[in-house]
Design an enzyme around this catalytic site. Structure first.
Site, PDB file in Angstrom:
ATOM      1  N   GLY A   1       5.627   4.219 -17.162  1.00 32.82           N
ATOM      2  CA  GLY A   1       4.982   4.654 -18.406  1.00 32.82           C
ATOM      3  C   GLY A   1       3.872   5.679 -18.136  1.00 32.82           C
ATOM      4  O   GLY A   1       3.596   5.441 -16.944  1.00 32.82           O
TER       5      GLY A   1
ATOM      6  N   GLY B   1       8.297   1.286 -16.774  1.00 33.15           N
ATOM      7  CA  GLY B   1       8.788   1.858 -18.177  1.00 33.15           C
ATOM      8  C   GLY B   1       9.996   2.330 -17.969  1.00 33.15           C
ATOM      9  O   GLY B   1      10.971   2.325 -18.961  1.00 33.15           O
TER      10      GLY B   1
ATOM     11  N   GLU C   1       3.799  -2.812 -11.016  1.00 31.92           N
ATOM     12  CA  GLU C   1       2.350  -2.992 -11.858  1.00 31.92           C
ATOM     13  C   GLU C   1       1.322  -3.776 -11.209  1.00 31.92           C
ATOM     14  O   GLU C   1       0.009  -3.488 -11.332  1.00 31.92           O
ATOM     15  CB  GLU C   1       2.852  -3.498 -13.183  1.00 31.92           C
ATOM     16  CG  GLU C   1       3.715  -2.519 -13.976  1.00 31.92           C
ATOM     17  CD  GLU C   1       5.265  -2.940 -13.784  1.00 31.92           C
ATOM     18  OE1 GLU C   1       5.757  -3.396 -12.909  1.00 31.92           O
ATOM     19  OE2 GLU C   1       5.912  -2.014 -14.700  1.00 31.92           O
TER      20      GLU C   1
HETATM   21  C1  QUE Z   1       2.503   1.238 -10.178  1.00 30.87           C
HETATM   22  C2  QUE Z   1       2.864   1.465 -11.276  1.00 30.87           C
HETATM   23  C3  QUE Z   1       2.992   2.928 -11.845  1.00 30.87           C
HETATM   24  C4  QUE Z   1       2.785   3.720 -10.857  1.00 30.87           C
HETATM   25  C5  QUE Z   1       2.309   3.312  -9.437  1.00 30.87           C
HETATM   26  C6  QUE Z   1       2.075   2.128  -9.281  1.00 30.87           C
HETATM   27  C7  QUE Z   1       3.364   2.931 -12.835  1.00 30.87           C
HETATM   28  C8  QUE Z   1       3.744   4.598 -13.405  1.00 30.87           C
HETATM   29  C9  QUE Z   1       3.267   5.668 -12.249  1.00 30.87           C
HETATM   30  C10 QUE Z   1       3.435   7.083 -12.466  1.00 30.87           C
HETATM   31  C11 QUE Z   1       4.133   7.862 -11.492  1.00 30.87           C
HETATM   32  C12 QUE Z   1       4.261   9.066 -11.807  1.00 30.87           C
HETATM   33  C13 QUE Z   1       3.614   9.775 -12.904  1.00 30.87           C
HETATM   34  C14 QUE Z   1       3.173   8.959 -13.974  1.00 30.87           C
HETATM   35  C15 QUE Z   1       2.839   7.601 -13.676  1.00 30.87           C
HETATM   36  O1  QUE Z   1       2.874   5.251 -11.022  1.00 30.87           O
HETATM   37  O2  QUE Z   1       3.753   2.458 -13.828  1.00 30.87           O
HETATM   38  O3  QUE Z   1       2.510   9.462 -15.223  1.00 30.87           O
HETATM   39  O4  QUE Z   1       3.905  11.197 -13.229  1.00 30.87           O
HETATM   40  O5  QUE Z   1       3.978   5.105 -14.460  1.00 30.87           O
HETATM   41  O6  QUE Z   1       1.444   1.677  -7.968  1.00 30.87           O
HETATM   42  O7  QUE Z   1       2.957   0.554 -12.067  1.00 30.87           O
END
Ligand code: QUE
Length: 377
Positions: A90, A138, A161
């Site tokens: 997400g 997500g 998460e």
């Molecule tokens: C744990 C997570 C997420 C994460 C890093 C974590 C996660 C997530 C993102 C993410 C990565 C790239 C993006 C962005 C979000 O990183 O759920 O918008 O461009 O979405 O250590 O749970």
């Protein structure tokens, strides 16, 4: 085959720039491309620079189309744009940044995302996710509840998460406890990453396919005349059998499975850590180090989530997760974890130790929401 696709990339360059310049916004590419190819639907998550991270706009594009396609199409394929990711998760960064600016609509994203996860899990037509590349959080929710999940040697799966002060949502309560051997509890608490064929061996993917042939697989599926499930299986199994990276390679976690089962079968996070300490092996010490970095609240709430989810339907799991995410959204660790992740610093968890996360506090995350927030489905 009647191809009714009109992809921007297939337009002549002149026409394409005309289309773009005729719009008021400078960026005209939709964040989710929804194509109809004869009697099939194709969803392309289209934010390649953000690793196709899912946002509310994308959910609102996909959900109604999927509802429509359920009654008008014979199959749906979902894939990610670019070579790096199916979907990294997400778009938690914009949710947390929005909240810091006083925008409280973040819970709308989770509600509508979970509704989409539920729709995928109950869809009446075959749903095929091509999970080539990073597939986390997500992105897992957009794939794992469907009929077919095709991994490649580039697939990198995780539910990470607990590292950002959240919990493995998007139906993690449903699929993780069902992986067997406490593998789901292990993946949920540690955020352990699975690569390539391991995604299949763990039971997350249903098939594999060489990344170089994923486009060919898509075309073969779109060419099917009467896509009965057995025809779809046959096509996917052909590519699976012909894949060159999965042949007779054992599950890389295989040697660890007895220890995972023994240590993670405990009745609490503290007991899991005690089991790992007793084990004392290099592997066990590494597990403890990993768990020590995670939000203590996330760990304890996630433990309870995976235990409860084992006995619930997907819809019940998602209702439970909506209750949980509402609390995480309004609490400290999720905002702190996301900010720390994107500024590459160590998060300051509150509370900072497992013993401070009381059973009463954990229970609060599962209690029903006020009436207007409660009804999801
Ligand atoms: C744990 C997570 C997420 C994460 C890093 C974590 C996660 C997530 C993102 C993410 C990565 C790239 C993006 C962005 C979000 O990183 O759920 O918008 O461009 O979405 O250590 O749970």
């Amino acid at each position: 085959m009647v191809l009714t696709r009109v992809l921007p990339s297939r337009l002549r360059p002149g026409l394409r720039s005309l289309l773009i310049s005729s719009r008021r916004m400078s960026s005209s590419a939709p964040e989710a491309i929804l194509e109809e190819v004869g009697d099939k639907g194709v969803i392309t998550l289209n934010r390649p620079k953000a690793l196709n991270a899912l946002n509310l706009n994308m959910v609102r594009l996909i959900y109604p189309k999927l509802k429509e396609w359920e009654n008008t199409k014979s199959m749906v394929i979902i894939k990610g744009a670019g070579e790096k990711a199916f979907c990294a998760g997400g778009d938690v960064r914009s949710i947390v940044e929005g909240k810091a600016k006083g925008d409280e609509s973040g819970t709308d994203f989770f509600r509508e995302e979970y509704m989409l996860n539920c729709l995928i899990g109950t869809l009446h037509i075959p749903y095929i996710a091509l999970i080539d590349g990073i597939t986390m959080g997500g992105g897992v929710g957009l794939s794992v509840h469907g009929d077919y999940r095709v991994a490649t040697e580039r697939t990198l799966f995780a539910m990470p998460e607990t590292a950002i002060g959240l919990f493995p949502d998007v139906g993690g309560s449903h699929f993780l406890p069902r992986l067997g051997g406490r593998l789901g509890m292990y993946l949920a608490l540690t955020g352990h990453r699975l690569k390539g064929k391991d995604v299949l061996k763990a039971g997350v993917a249903t098939h594999v396919c060489d990344a170089a042939r994923i486009g060919e697989l898509e075309e073969a599926l779109l060419k099917l005349n009467s896509p009965y499930p057995e025809d779809i299986s046959q096509v996917i199994e052909e590519f699976h059998k012909e894949s060159t990276f999965s042949k007779d390679v054992p599950f890389s976690l295989q040697p660890m499975l007895p220890k995972i089962k023994a240590c993670y079968s405990a009745g609490s996070v503290e007991e899991i850590i005690a089991n790992l300490e007793k084990d004392g092996s290099e592997w066990a010490q590494k597990q403890i180090q990993t768990l020590r970095k995670m939000s203590p609240t996330s760990l304890k709430v996630t433990f309870e989530q995976i235990e409860r989810g084992a006995h619930l339907t997907l819809q019940e799991c998602l209702t439970m997760e909506m209750r949980m995410v509402w609390r995480f959204y309004h609490d400290n660790d999720f905002s702190e974890g996301v900010q720390a992740f994107f500024s590459d610093r160590t998060p300051q968890w509150k509370p900072a130790s497992l013993s401070e996360v009381t059973a009463e506090k954990v229970e609060e995350y599962f209690s029903p929401l006020p009436d207007e927030e409660e009804n999801l489905f």
